[in-house]
Design a protein around this motif. Structure first.
Motif: not given
Length: 337
Positions: A12-13, A15-16, A19, A26-28, A62
């Motif tokens: 997740a980090r 991905v952020m 992005s 933006r993948r988020d 998240v």
């Protein structure tokens, strides 16, 4: 279980962080389309989706937020209202189509009859203005004038630059919506060919520079031997350019404000095309005044047409500077510095 959760949070980090890069999608942000009954309440759908995603978001470390766009909703066989502008635009396009067909047919008949004589009447001259045959011959004709023969290479390079800086606008239209392979678009910024296409501002600067040079040459050649340049001459030149650009431009704007929204449908149609149509319905007059690159930039009608306004403005400013330099040679250095 703890190791799995750690890996998910690490993912997740990443991905952020990915992005945040300006050249990355933006993948988020996830876009989801759902088919729901017509009577469904949009807020209830949002709450249901948000509740379903909350547990998964906690595992990733998240937060999840669901936003619904009611304007993007479409119903099966949705009827769109017709306005007076639809009738006026349709009638105008019909009249133009009839004139083109009649003018082309008349021109073809004349050529078959070998009537290659100068057109005498205003009616026949008017009809031939809409002839596809006559206009195609004019487009393909090679001018034998001295000015054209001297600057053939420059005119050709100007045409090439015009085509190149149009390409990013076409490419932007292809990637503005959901795409299957965003990674290819991101990597294209590192490709020398695509990077050169994206740098359209460089080609645009070259185009304007060449246009200014040709305008200066034609102006000075026209003024050679003329004692004065009247203010009325300036307005005549501006009006001629406005009349040359505006009719086709106005037809396109009228089509966008009326029939464009009826040309398709789908989950992104209202979001992309519908927004542009509404912008044009509010600000069409700014485009016809060629100020759309200065006012209402967030709601610009047909964003790619900013160039048309810039070209028109540069033509007027350049002409004013040329008149100033021609009348007062002593200020040429200060003006051109």
């Amino acid at each position: 279980m703890g190791e799995k959760k750690f890996k998910m949070q690490t993912f997740a980090r990443k991905v952020m962080e990915l992005s945040k890069h300006q050249n990355h999608f933006r993948r988020d942000v996830l876009y989801v389309g759902l088919c729901v009954p017509p009577q469904s309440a949009i807020p209830a759908i949002s709450r249901g989706l948000e509740g379903s995603l909350r547990d998964a978001a906690k595992q990733l470390g998240v937060t999840a937020e669901v936003t619904t766009d009611e304007g993007a909703c479409q119903m099966q066989q949705q009827q769109r209202p017709h306005r007076a502008v639809h009738l006026l635009t349709g009638f105008g396009i019909f009249v133009i189509t009839v004139l083109v067909a009649y003018g082309t047919g008349y021109d073809a008949f004349r050529r078959l009859q070998k009537h290659e004589v100068p057109v005498e009447t205003k009616r026949t001259r008017f009809l031939l203005c809409f002839s596809l045959i006559a206009n195609f011959k004019k487009l393909c004709a090679i001018s034998c004038s001295e000015a054209h023969s001297e600057f053939q290479a420059i005119q050709g390079f100007r045409t090439v630059t015009a085509c190149i800086f149009m390409l990013p606008h076409v490419f932007m239209a292809l990637v503005i919506g959901p795409i299957r392979n965003p990674e290819w678009v991101e990597k294209s910024y590192l490709n020398i060919f695509w990077a050169s296409i994206y740098s359209s501002s460089v080609y645009l600067a070259v185009f304007f520079c060449i246009s200014g040079f040709l305008l200066s040459y034609l102006f000075l050649r026209e003024m050679d031997g003329r004692p004065v340049f009247k203010l009325s001459d300036f307005f005549v030149v501006v009006i001629q350019r406005y009349v040359r650009l505006t009719p086709v431009y106005a037809v396109v704007i009228a089509f966008v404000t009326s029939w464009y929204i009826h040309m398709g449908e789908g989950p992104m149609w209202n979001t992309l095309i519908g927004t542009e149509v509404e912008d044009c319905r509010r600000h069409w007059w700014i485009n016809l005044l060629y100020f759309n690159n200065y006012f209402e930039l967030e709601e610009m009608c047909m964003p790619p047409t900013w160039y048309v306004a810039a070209d028109f403005q540069c033509h007027i400013v350049s002409l004013l500077l040329l008149i100033l330099v021609w009348k007062h040679h002593w200020c040429a250095k200060s003006v051109l510095a």
